[in-house]
Design an enzyme around this catalytic site. Sequence first.
Site, short mmCIF file in Angstrom:
data_model
loop_
_atom_site.label_atom_id
_atom_site.label_comp_id
_atom_site.label_asym_id
_atom_site.label_seq_id
_atom_site.Cartn_x
_atom_site.Cartn_y
_atom_site.Cartn_z
N GLU A 9 1.47 -0.55 -4.35
CA GLU A 9 0.35 0.37 -5.81
C GLU A 9 1.44 1.42 -5.78
OE1 GLU A 9 -3.38 3.03 -3.91
OE2 GLU A 9 -1.88 2.13 -2.57
N ASP A 56 0.82 -0.93 0.04
CA ASP A 56 -0.42 -0.15 -0.27
C ASP A 56 0.79 1.62 0.29
OD1 ASP A 56 -2.79 0.84 0.09
OD2 ASP A 56 -1.85 1.94 1.93
#
Length: 532
Positions: free
Chosen positions: A268, A205
């Site tokens: 990401e 993330d």
Amino acid sequence: MDRPETQSSWWHGATLYQVYVRSFRDTNGDGYGDLPGITAQLGYLSWLGVDGIWLSPTMPSPDHDWGYDVSDYRGVHPDLGTLADLDELVAAAAQRGMRVLLDLVPNHTSNAHPWFVEAVSGPDAPHRGYYVWAGPAPDGGPPNNWIAATGQSAWTLDQASGQYYLHNFLPSQPDLNWWDPGVHEEFRQILRFWFDRGVAGFRIDVAQGLYKDAQLRDDPPAPRDDVVTSRFGLAQVYSANRPESHGVFRDWRKIADSYPSPRLLLGETWVGDLSSLAAFHGHGDELQLTFNFPFIFTPFTAEGLAGVVAETLAKLPAGECPVWTASNHDISRFPTRWCDGDERKVRLALLVLATLPGTLVLYYGDEIGMTDVPVPAALVQDTMRAGSGGKFSRDRSRTPMPWDASPSAGFTAPGVTPWLPLGEHSTANVAVEQAGPASILSLCRDLVRLRRAEFGGQLASYTQLPGQPGLWVYQTGGLTVVTNFTGSPVRLAEPVAELGEVLVSTAPAGEAAEAGVLAPWSGIVARTEPED
Ligand code: GLC
Ligand code: CA
């Protein structure tokens, strides 16, 4: 390519599938999808032909950001199941030849994480340095101009100490301070904890986050106003995107590569230019895979998409593997965003995604052409964009998977209200589409299987061929792909008209009849004819 190499780079030419766990399948009637629900559907995923699944956050969390605010990096959220359920899912997936990736959130924790609870207890707390603290600006306000994803200041005052702490997302998601060596050691151990349990890797993330500027300099105005380069008018030059973060990925890559079956790091990487994206691969010693947001946000045109594909392939270091995805839990689903719900465009998009060389990542529901579901303001669960009155809530792309046409969609028990509303699902559901040979699901399954047969374990070649305006024509591996991104039928010019055996066509049966003519918004995959 020899066998061990094929084994170690299993994601080359592979298909990954993102499961938004809370919305996949509920097995205990609480309205939330859960881990046993995924285990129960592994037969479906294996039928579809996916090689691995990425689970949206599974760790304990107060759910201010639905799991992206982690309070324990070694556990399983009780709403989703137990550690034993996760172990069982990993083992059951392995039996079917599928890998499981988890979501790792290293940019920030929850404010309920014991590190932060301790850190706010006072300036001398042992874990104080795990977070980013700063005194007020001379005017008494926040230390600098950084803006959180909410649109508000990225700083919140801790009244007790008079210092501000940094949060690039919600105030309850304090950013970690990667200048502290202790944070590095914690994450090394977290990685090993999950890798030792057989987890095949992580989606990382906010991979462009982690380090922040040591001097906390103001972010400059963004040069462009697009969603990946501008955060409310600022370019995240100092609040993220720092070069030091690459050292973290080199460190993690060594850990990943130390396992007999190397673990996968998929970032990401929310960056707006493809050179920055390529940099996350380092010299083949950082992230193996990176999400390509410039591709995702390119308009659905032949010229636009072909251009970003060519540039991506040109910029990635040799031997590195691109990722093609078009939907996820933060953005509008591609059948809505790119295709306005037009089934012809959805089929065309799937054909292109599945025939590009690299790794394909499908988001749950992509395979049935699932569109965004409008979520009324009163039912909105996503608070990141609370200021917009629900208008920009990400919930539209997080609604439950429709398994069948029944009132509960086969997602939850009859009579149970799911955590987010179901969309219209009388025909766009798995059961109906599985039974229909001409459905989007049947097409998607054919494409995924073709992809596995042609590209599995390889980085296929890619060459764009000349084509008329609105057409995108390319050769990849042993395939020739011809696509028509216009609303009119197109008579193909030589030599493209001399296609080899047609393996897949998205054109409705009646319109495919005339040889050498491509139906509006359609595509064909053919076996490349050997040159004589
Ligand atoms: C990532 C996640 C998103 C989350 C944010 C903060 O962008 O995909 O859902 O809100 O990070 O963790
Ligand atoms: Ca449940």
